[in-house]
Design a protein around this motif. Structure first.
Motif, mmCIF file in Angstrom:
data_model
loop_
_atom_site.group_PDB
_atom_site.id
_atom_site.type_symbol
_atom_site.label_atom_id
_atom_site.label_comp_id
_atom_site.label_asym_id
_atom_site.label_seq_id
_atom_site.Cartn_x
_atom_site.Cartn_y
_atom_site.Cartn_z
ATOM 1 N N SER A 116 0.829 -1.206 0.000
ATOM 2 C CA SER A 116 0.000 0.000 0.000
ATOM 3 C C SER A 116 0.860 1.250 0.000
ATOM 4 C CB SER A 116 -0.919 -0.012 1.226
ATOM 5 O OG SER A 116 -1.722 1.126 1.254
ATOM 6 N N ARG A 117 1.904 1.254 0.819
ATOM 7 C CA ARG A 117 2.807 2.415 0.858
ATOM 8 C C ARG A 117 3.476 2.631 -0.489
ATOM 9 N NH1 ARG A 117 3.949 0.385 6.113
ATOM 10 N NH2 ARG A 117 5.723 -0.791 5.327
ATOM 11 N N THR A 122 3.461 6.844 -0.304
ATOM 12 C CA THR A 122 3.434 7.484 1.001
ATOM 13 C C THR A 122 4.694 7.123 1.789
ATOM 14 O OG1 THR A 122 1.047 7.172 0.967
ATOM 15 C CG2 THR A 122 2.014 7.812 3.052
ATOM 16 N N PRO A 123 5.378 8.111 2.334
ATOM 17 C CA PRO A 123 6.539 7.795 3.172
ATOM 18 C C PRO A 123 6.121 7.000 4.404
ATOM 19 C CG PRO A 123 6.461 10.136 2.651
ATOM 20 C CD PRO A 123 5.175 9.536 2.179
ATOM 21 N N ASP A 124 7.026 6.171 4.894
ATOM 22 C CA ASP A 124 6.724 5.323 6.055
ATOM 23 C C ASP A 124 6.306 6.125 7.276
ATOM 24 O OD1 ASP A 124 7.292 3.082 4.625
ATOM 25 O OD2 ASP A 124 9.362 2.934 5.308
ATOM 26 N N SER A 125 6.830 7.318 7.451
ATOM 27 C CA SER A 125 6.541 8.098 8.656
ATOM 28 C C SER A 125 5.091 8.577 8.715
ATOM 29 C CB SER A 125 7.476 9.294 8.725
ATOM 30 O OG SER A 125 7.290 10.134 7.605
#
Length: 129
Positions: A116-117, A122-125
């Protein structure tokens, strides 16, 4: 959505996909007269038809096992892509394999947050699990 609910939904969708692929593979491996006749009409030999059943089962097993789930996702997606192409070639409806493909990708993004990331960029943070 809480991680527990997300996990439950992921496994329920996995069970639905497992039922679909096991049913399809069983039809191919059992090799009933009607199934073989249908495959021959698509230009697929009986041996190749059985091999497709084996490919389905192996890909599904890889999909179900969490550690190899991403590989299984890619193999099942490729398999369904071939099914879509075959249906198009023979002027048949592609709705069933397209819907199954969509459910497969939805399930994979629910079960595998790293997928999904990557897909969403989308960055992990920014992702809460």
């Amino acid at each position: 959505m809480s991680p527990k609910i997300r996990n439950i939904i992921g496994w329920v969708l996995t069970a639905v996909l497992a039922f679909i692929f096991i049913s399809s593979a069983y039809m191919k491996l059992a090799g009933g007269a009607k199934a073989i006749e249908s495959a021959t009409g698509l230009g697929i030999s009986a041996d190749a038809f059985r091999m497709l059943g084996v490919v389905e089962i192996v890909s599904l097993i890889l999909f179900i096992i969490p550690r190899t789930g991403l590989l299984g996702t890619l193999l099942l997606a490729a398999y369904l892509g071939g099914a879509i192409a075959t249906h198009l070639e023979h002027h048949q409806s592609i709705m069933a394999p397209v819907i199954i493909q969509c459910v497969l990708w939805i399930t994979a993004t629910i079960r595998f947050p790293e997928l999904s990331r990557r897909l969403m960029g989308t960055p992990d943070s920014y992702i809460r699990q």
